[in-house]
Design an enzyme around this catalytic site. Structure first.
Site, PDB file in Angstrom:
ATOM      1  N   TYR A 169     -36.724  57.412 -65.315  1.00  0.00           N
ATOM      2  CA  TYR A 169     -37.910  58.280 -65.427  1.00  0.00           C
ATOM      3  C   TYR A 169     -37.565  59.516 -66.256  1.00  0.00           C
ATOM      4  O   TYR A 169     -38.259  59.856 -67.228  1.00  0.00           O
ATOM      5  CB  TYR A 169     -38.389  58.694 -64.028  1.00  0.00           C
TER       6      TYR A 169
ATOM      7  N   LYS B 120     -39.022  60.870 -69.950  1.00  0.00           N
ATOM      8  CA  LYS B 120     -39.663  62.184 -70.157  1.00  0.00           C
ATOM      9  C   LYS B 120     -38.879  62.979 -71.219  1.00  0.00           C
ATOM     10  O   LYS B 120     -39.469  63.682 -72.037  1.00  0.00           O
ATOM     11  CB  LYS B 120     -39.727  62.969 -68.841  1.00  0.00           C
TER      12      LYS B 120
ATOM     13  N   THR C 269     -40.849  67.845 -67.150  1.00  0.00           N
ATOM     14  CA  THR C 269     -40.242  68.008 -65.829  1.00  0.00           C
ATOM     15  C   THR C 269     -38.844  68.612 -65.933  1.00  0.00           C
ATOM     16  O   THR C 269     -38.148  68.405 -66.934  1.00  0.00           O
ATOM     17  CB  THR C 269     -40.159  66.629 -65.132  1.00  0.00           C
ATOM     18  N   ASP C 270     -38.427  69.303 -64.878  1.00  0.00           N
ATOM     19  CA  ASP C 270     -37.056  69.838 -64.836  1.00  0.00           C
ATOM     20  C   ASP C 270     -36.019  68.712 -64.795  1.00  0.00           C
ATOM     21  O   ASP C 270     -34.839  68.939 -65.058  1.00  0.00           O
ATOM     22  CB  ASP C 270     -36.869  70.791 -63.641  1.00  0.00           C
ATOM     23  N   GLU C 271     -36.477  67.466 -64.482  1.00  0.00           N
ATOM     24  CA  GLU C 271     -35.517  66.371 -64.338  1.00  0.00           C
ATOM     25  C   GLU C 271     -34.862  65.989 -65.660  1.00  0.00           C
ATOM     26  O   GLU C 271     -33.833  65.316 -65.677  1.00  0.00           O
ATOM     27  CB  GLU C 271     -36.191  65.163 -63.667  1.00  0.00           C
TER      28      GLU C 271
HETATM   29  P1  NAD Z   1     -49.345  60.649 -61.194  1.00  0.00           P
HETATM   30  O1  NAD Z   1     -48.489  59.430 -61.208  1.00  0.00           O
HETATM   31  O2  NAD Z   1     -50.000  61.094 -59.924  1.00  0.00           O
HETATM   32  O3  NAD Z   1     -50.517  60.495 -62.280  1.00  0.00           O
HETATM   33  C1  NAD Z   1     -50.319  59.925 -63.538  1.00  0.00           C
HETATM   34  C2  NAD Z   1     -51.692  59.642 -64.149  1.00  0.00           C
HETATM   35  O4  NAD Z   1     -51.485  59.114 -65.487  1.00  0.00           O
HETATM   36  C3  NAD Z   1     -52.499  58.586 -63.398  1.00  0.00           C
HETATM   37  O5  NAD Z   1     -53.841  59.018 -63.251  1.00  0.00           O
HETATM   38  C4  NAD Z   1     -52.423  57.352 -64.286  1.00  0.00           C
HETATM   39  O6  NAD Z   1     -53.573  56.501 -64.186  1.00  0.00           O
HETATM   40  C5  NAD Z   1     -52.320  57.992 -65.667  1.00  0.00           C
HETATM   41  N1  NAD Z   1     -51.684  57.096 -66.656  1.00  0.00           N
HETATM   42  C6  NAD Z   1     -50.524  56.399 -66.510  1.00  0.00           C
HETATM   43  N2  NAD Z   1     -50.278  55.698 -67.622  1.00  0.00           N
HETATM   44  C7  NAD Z   1     -51.289  55.965 -68.496  1.00  0.00           C
HETATM   45  C8  NAD Z   1     -51.579  55.543 -69.815  1.00  0.00           C
HETATM   46  N3  NAD Z   1     -50.780  54.692 -70.471  1.00  0.00           N
HETATM   47  N4  NAD Z   1     -52.695  56.027 -70.430  1.00  0.00           N
HETATM   48  C9  NAD Z   1     -53.511  56.885 -69.774  1.00  0.00           C
HETATM   49  N5  NAD Z   1     -53.296  57.305 -68.508  1.00  0.00           N
HETATM   50  C10 NAD Z   1     -52.187  56.844 -67.879  1.00  0.00           C
HETATM   51  O7  NAD Z   1     -48.420  61.795 -61.800  1.00  0.00           O
HETATM   52  P2  NAD Z   1     -48.352  63.358 -61.445  1.00  0.00           P
HETATM   53  O8  NAD Z   1     -47.422  63.570 -60.329  1.00  0.00           O
HETATM   54  O9  NAD Z   1     -49.721  63.897 -61.406  1.00  0.00           O
HETATM   55  O10 NAD Z   1     -47.627  63.895 -62.762  1.00  0.00           O
HETATM   56  C11 NAD Z   1     -48.384  64.253 -63.918  1.00  0.00           C
HETATM   57  C12 NAD Z   1     -47.425  64.681 -65.029  1.00  0.00           C
HETATM   58  O11 NAD Z   1     -46.655  65.794 -64.586  1.00  0.00           O
HETATM   59  C13 NAD Z   1     -46.430  63.599 -65.426  1.00  0.00           C
HETATM   60  O12 NAD Z   1     -46.282  63.645 -66.833  1.00  0.00           O
HETATM   61  C14 NAD Z   1     -45.142  64.010 -64.737  1.00  0.00           C
HETATM   62  O13 NAD Z   1     -44.011  63.582 -65.467  1.00  0.00           O
HETATM   63  C15 NAD Z   1     -45.270  65.525 -64.757  1.00  0.00           C
HETATM   64  N6  NAD Z   1     -44.577  66.234 -63.663  1.00  0.00           N
HETATM   65  C16 NAD Z   1     -44.763  65.858 -62.372  1.00  0.00           C
HETATM   66  C17 NAD Z   1     -44.133  66.570 -61.345  1.00  0.00           C
HETATM   67  C18 NAD Z   1     -44.343  66.206 -59.883  1.00  0.00           C
HETATM   68  O14 NAD Z   1     -43.690  66.785 -59.017  1.00  0.00           O
HETATM   69  N7  NAD Z   1     -45.256  65.306 -59.541  1.00  0.00           N
HETATM   70  C19 NAD Z   1     -43.288  67.649 -61.652  1.00  0.00           C
HETATM   71  C20 NAD Z   1     -43.112  68.004 -63.005  1.00  0.00           C
HETATM   72  C21 NAD Z   1     -43.765  67.290 -64.006  1.00  0.00           C
HETATM   73  P1  TYD Z   2     -39.603  62.379 -54.934  1.00  0.00           P
HETATM   74  O1  TYD Z   2     -40.804  62.913 -54.245  1.00  0.00           O
HETATM   75  O2  TYD Z   2     -39.549  60.922 -55.270  1.00  0.00           O
HETATM   76  O3  TYD Z   2     -39.403  63.275 -56.245  1.00  0.00           O
HETATM   77  P2  TYD Z   2     -38.154  63.324 -57.304  1.00  0.00           P
HETATM   78  O4  TYD Z   2     -37.289  62.147 -57.092  1.00  0.00           O
HETATM   79  O5  TYD Z   2     -38.867  63.263 -58.611  1.00  0.00           O
HETATM   80  O6  TYD Z   2     -37.463  64.627 -57.055  1.00  0.00           O
HETATM   81  O7  TYD Z   2     -38.320  62.707 -54.066  1.00  0.00           O
HETATM   82  C1  TYD Z   2     -38.000  64.035 -53.712  1.00  0.00           C
HETATM   83  C2  TYD Z   2     -36.664  63.996 -53.000  1.00  0.00           C
HETATM   84  O8  TYD Z   2     -36.824  63.316 -51.749  1.00  0.00           O
HETATM   85  C3  TYD Z   2     -35.587  63.219 -53.768  1.00  0.00           C
HETATM   86  O9  TYD Z   2     -34.331  63.861 -53.544  1.00  0.00           O
HETATM   87  C4  TYD Z   2     -35.577  61.852 -53.108  1.00  0.00           C
HETATM   88  C5  TYD Z   2     -35.970  62.155 -51.668  1.00  0.00           C
HETATM   89  N1  TYD Z   2     -36.735  61.111 -50.959  1.00  0.00           N
HETATM   90  C6  TYD Z   2     -36.314  60.684 -49.691  1.00  0.00           C
HETATM   91  O10 TYD Z   2     -35.303  61.155 -49.151  1.00  0.00           O
HETATM   92  N2  TYD Z   2     -37.059  59.727 -49.048  1.00  0.00           N
HETATM   93  C7  TYD Z   2     -38.172  59.180 -49.603  1.00  0.00           C
HETATM   94  O11 TYD Z   2     -38.805  58.274 -48.978  1.00  0.00           O
HETATM   95  C8  TYD Z   2     -38.605  59.639 -50.901  1.00  0.00           C
HETATM   96  C9  TYD Z   2     -39.825  59.057 -51.557  1.00  0.00           C
HETATM   97  C10 TYD Z   2     -37.843  60.613 -51.542  1.00  0.00           C
END
Ligand code: NAD
Ligand code: TYD
Length: 337
Positions: free
Chosen positions: A150, A154, A125-127
């Site tokens: 978090y 990562k 992630t960019d975070e």
């Molecule tokens: P999500 O929380 O929707 O899904 C996570 C999945 O991982 C779930 O299906 C969960 O059951 C599984 N999981 C958790 N712990 C586990 C374990 N110990 N063993 C096996 N499976 C396990 O997450 P997401 O939003 O789909 O993100 C997927 C990946 O992409 C993550 O690594 C996250 O850091 C990365 N990512 C997410 C975003 C975003 O905006 N959502 C952006 C950049 C990177």
């Molecule tokens: P989020 O979807 O949790 O992603 P991330 O924290 O990984 O960027 O949040 C996106 C942005 O929205 C973040 O700046 C926090 C804000 N946010 C709210 O303002 N209200 C909310 O209820 C949530 C879940 C997030």
């Protein structure tokens, strides 16, 4: 191509599996997922009876079981999505983030190294880069300065992935993507929370002044980038992936309110998230140059598609919101949601 996809029952993982099976001929996917609160096999109903997709309920921390699976199945690559992914939860309970994201990734690296699996693609992630002021963007050489538990977990995982390339010569690749949105996103994240709350006429909680900026990417564009890294990426490299749609949160929420035909009076400014990163912006010129990838879905088109999906799939999110999600949020925010 035979892929071992971890976390394939989550938001991005399930979109990735559906995308691969739809677009890559001859692809096979083994989907390894522990089915935490965020994992949902309903996301994969379309490929339930498809012999190209095999689901295995397993924890990435179970090194011996994962190694046995890799030896038996001999995947060409591992794509590691499995993680705890929500910043607010990491503030509330960081331990599981260290266990799954850091130790789980390490365990997966060891298991696949011993099994001699080819490519190890870490979905990051960019975070991990921390926060930005008003100008500039993160490149692949920006310092790693995570601010939330978090992001720290990562970043820890990324450093192990890097070390396994240098120490063991493994073909590891890392993607660092900005904020995703689209179908099947768990309604604890900003966009699906606002869409579903707007549909239910509930309050729309915006943290702090609402001027925190995120760069939004439609999930399929991220999935296409991961495929491009698998096909054209190089060992030991990091690729930043971004949507080039920087928006302050309040603008995202207002766009959703308008698209859903909801009332702006539902917007509530609430207590800010502790340590809330002010701005993320990603420079993805390396991925464009070296992989020939670029995002295709603009923000208004993506929001339109996402809203339409949540409108057509009410049962999917109502079931989630009526169970453990609600208990968790009631504990954190009272009965606003
Ligand atoms: P999500 O929380 O929707 O899904 C996570 C999945 O991982 C779930 O299906 C969960 O059951 C599984 N999981 C958790 N712990 C586990 C374990 N110990 N063993 C096996 N499976 C396990 O997450 P997401 O939003 O789909 O993100 C997927 C990946 O992409 C993550 O690594 C996250 O850091 C990365 N990512 C997410 C975003 C975003 O905006 N959502 C952006 C950049 C990177
Ligand atoms: P989020 O979807 O949790 O992603 P991330 O924290 O990984 O960027 O949040 C996106 C942005 O929205 C973040 O700046 C926090 C804000 N946010 C709210 O303002 N209200 C909310 O209820 C949530 C879940 C997030």
């Amino acid at each position: 191509m035979k892929l071992l996809v971890t976390g394939g029952a989550g938001f991005i993982g399930s979109n990735f599996i559906l995308h691969v099976l739809e677009t890559v001929s001859g692809a096979r996917v083994i989907n390894l997922d522990a089915l935490t609160y965020a994992g949902n096999l309903e996301n994969l109903a379309a490929v339930e009876n498809d012999s190209r997709h095999q689901f295995v309920k397993m924890d990435i921390r179970d090194r011996e079981a994962v190694a046995r699976l890799c030896v038996a199945e001999k995947p060409d690559a591992v794509v590691n999505f499995a993680a705890e992914s929500h910043v607010d939860r990491s503030i509330d309970g960081p331990e599981v983030f260290a266990q799954t994201n850091v130790l789980g990734t390490l365990s997966l690296l060891e298991a696949t190294r011993k099994a001699g699996t080819g490519v190890f693609l870490q979905v990051s992630t960019d975070e991990v880069y921390g926060t930005l002021g008003a100008g500039g963007s993160f490149s692949e050489t920006s310092p790693i300065q995570p601010n939330s538990p978090y992001a720290a977990s990562k970043a820890g995982a990324d450093q192990f992935v890097r070390a396994y390339h240098h120490t063991h010569g493994m073909d590891t690749r890392i993607t660092r993507c900005s904020n995703n949105y689209g179908p099947y996103q768990f309604p604890e994240k900003l966009i699906p929370l606002m869409i579903t709350n707007a549909m239910e006429g509930r309050g729309l909680p915006v943290y702090g002044d609402g001027l925190h900026v995120r760069d939004w990417i439609y999930v399929t564009d991220h999935c296409r980038a991961i495929l491009a890294v698998l096909e054209k990426g190089a060992a030991g490299e990091v690729y930043n992936i971004g949507g080039v749609h920087e928006l302050p949160n309040i603008e995202v929420v207002r766009t959703i309110v308008r698209a859903a035909g909801a009332d702006e009076s539902l917007i509530e400014f609430v207590k800010d998230r502790p340590g809330h990163d002010r701005r993320y912006a990603i420079d993805s010129s390396k991925a464009r140059r070296e992989l020939g990838w670029e995002p295709r879905v603009g923000f208004s088109e993506g929001i339109g598609r996402t809203l339409a999906w949540y409108q057509a799939n009410r049962r999917w999110w109502e079931r989630i919101k009526s169970s453990e999600y609600r208990d968790y949020y009631e504990k954190m925010y009272g009965n606003r949601l």
